[in-house]
Design a protein around this motif. Structure first.
Motif, PDB file in Angstrom:
ATOM      1  N   UNK A 116     -51.254  68.538  29.059  1.00  0.00           N
ATOM      2  CA  UNK A 116     -52.697  68.330  28.960  1.00  0.00           C
ATOM      3  C   UNK A 116     -52.990  67.500  30.454  1.00  0.00           C
ATOM      4  N   UNK A 117     -53.636  68.076  31.317  1.00  0.00           N
ATOM      5  CA  UNK A 117     -54.193  67.494  32.560  1.00  0.00           C
ATOM      6  C   UNK A 117     -55.575  66.989  32.476  1.00  0.00           C
ATOM      7  N   UNK A 124     -53.684  72.859  30.415  1.00  0.00           N
ATOM      8  CA  UNK A 124     -54.963  72.771  29.850  1.00  0.00           C
ATOM      9  C   UNK A 124     -55.947  71.395  29.932  1.00  0.00           C
ATOM     10  N   UNK A 125     -56.952  71.497  29.781  1.00  0.00           N
ATOM     11  CA  UNK A 125     -58.045  70.531  29.625  1.00  0.00           C
ATOM     12  C   UNK A 125     -58.861  71.106  28.723  1.00  0.00           C
ATOM     13  N   UNK A 165     -60.296  68.073  36.860  1.00  0.00           N
ATOM     14  CA  UNK A 165     -59.649  68.118  35.341  1.00  0.00           C
ATOM     15  C   UNK A 165     -60.891  67.539  34.405  1.00  0.00           C
ATOM     16  N   UNK A 166     -61.378  68.584  33.816  1.00  0.00           N
ATOM     17  CA  UNK A 166     -62.810  68.291  32.793  1.00  0.00           C
ATOM     18  C   UNK A 166     -62.142  67.355  31.527  1.00  0.00           C
ATOM     19  N   UNK A 183     -47.098  67.958  25.987  1.00  0.00           N
ATOM     20  CA  UNK A 183     -47.327  66.659  26.517  1.00  0.00           C
ATOM     21  C   UNK A 183     -48.848  66.471  26.751  1.00  0.00           C
ATOM     22  N   UNK A 184     -49.209  65.304  25.911  1.00  0.00           N
ATOM     23  CA  UNK A 184     -50.431  64.878  25.889  1.00  0.00           C
ATOM     24  C   UNK A 184     -50.349  63.447  25.494  1.00  0.00           C
TER      25      UNK A 184
END
Length: 291
Positions: free
Chosen positions: A80-81, A120-121, A154-155, A183-184
């Motif tokens: 997760x970015x 992903x975002x 990154x939204x 990972x988040x």
């Protein structure tokens, strides 16, 4: 990271495949893990005759030892970015994940496994995609990409958009075996996450819950505290009273319990990253979950 740490992962299930590696395989062959005795007539390999077992068997058949192969598996890191992952009092949460990813690349290479990156975002981040491959430098490449990822690109994932981004990013993993790290900080609605986790059932999934100490422990001093929502950018000021500090800690405990219950229900105990990555702690995690 000045020095790349190594951790060891031993998974609780067997995997198919023929490429030599470190994980327990389903296929029989010239491995080191004993599987069973079979008749020499059915498996004509005199090099594997077991004299003791043949004499004990008593029927006059020569018995040979059959072993299972150790195989290589694909390893993927799904990161997760979104904007909240760029928060950190001393280091960004994304940088802590990058430390783990660099260690994973080195550890997977030593184990003979291929490793890749997905991100992903609120959407799939194809600019951060790295296909799984067995390469000495793949971990360093993936870690560098995460460290160079800036918050402007990154939204923030709102409502169910984070789950949609995660679903889109992981479509290529559905129904495949191997090892998947997710990972988040999970600072988004997780109600429908369980359904998505079920699609990863052929793989071993390790949820990485990434929190910064500054967001899980309230300030000690009684003072006016300026806060900013890492996802929306909204700002507000709060007087840090004892009652507010108590509610802060209670909210963190409730969220931790929710995530633990969700992941445990799918046989995926979470691993917590809080401020820094410790290779020894991750090795212990795998030893405990594989037992």
């Amino acid at each position: 990271m000045d020095r790349v740490d190594e951790f060891h992962y031993q998974l609780p299930r067997r995997f198919g495949g023929w490429r030599p590696g470190a994980q327990r395989g389903l296929s029989q062959g010239s491995g080191q893990e004993f599987a069973a005795h079979r008749r020499l007539f059915d498996h004509p390999d005199p090099r594997r005759i077991d004299l003791r077992a043949s004499l004990r068997e008593g029927r006059g058949d020569w018995l040979v030892r059959i072993h299972r192969l150790r195989v290589a598996i694909p390893v993927h890191v799904v990161v997760d970015v979104s904007a909240s992952m760029h928060f950190g009092a001393e280091r960004r949460k994304l940088d802590v994940v990058a430390d783990l990813v660099e260690a994973l690349g080195y550890s997977a290479f030593r184990a003979g496994d291929a490793v890749g990156l997905l991100a992903f975002d609120q959407r799939e981040r194809q600019d951060l995609f790295v296909p799984a491959r067995h390469s000495r430098g793949n971990g360093s490449l993936m870690a560098r990409m995460l460290r160079e990822c800036d918050a402007a690109s990154s939204a923030p994932p709102t409502d169910d958009r984070a789950l949609a981004g995660l679903r889109r990013a992981t479509e290529r993993l559905v129904g495949r075996g191997g090892l998947v790290f997710l990972a988040s900080d999970f600072h988004w609605p997780i109600g429908a996450l369980g359904e998505l986790l079920e699609q990863f059932s052929p793989a071993c999934v390790v949820p990485l819950v990434v929190w910064d100490p500054a967001e899980i422990e309230p300030p000690d001093a009684r003072a006016l505290v300026a806060l900013r929502d890492a996802e929306t950018g909204a700002r507000r000021s709060l007087w840090m009273r004892d009652s507010l500090r108590t509610r802060w800690r209670e909210s963190v405990a409730v969220r931790r319990a929710e995530l633990t219950a969700l992941f445990n229900a799918h046989g995926m105990p979470p691993f917590h990253l809080q401020g820094r990555f410790e290779a020894e702690a991750l090795t212990r995690y795998f030893l405990e979950t594989a037992a």
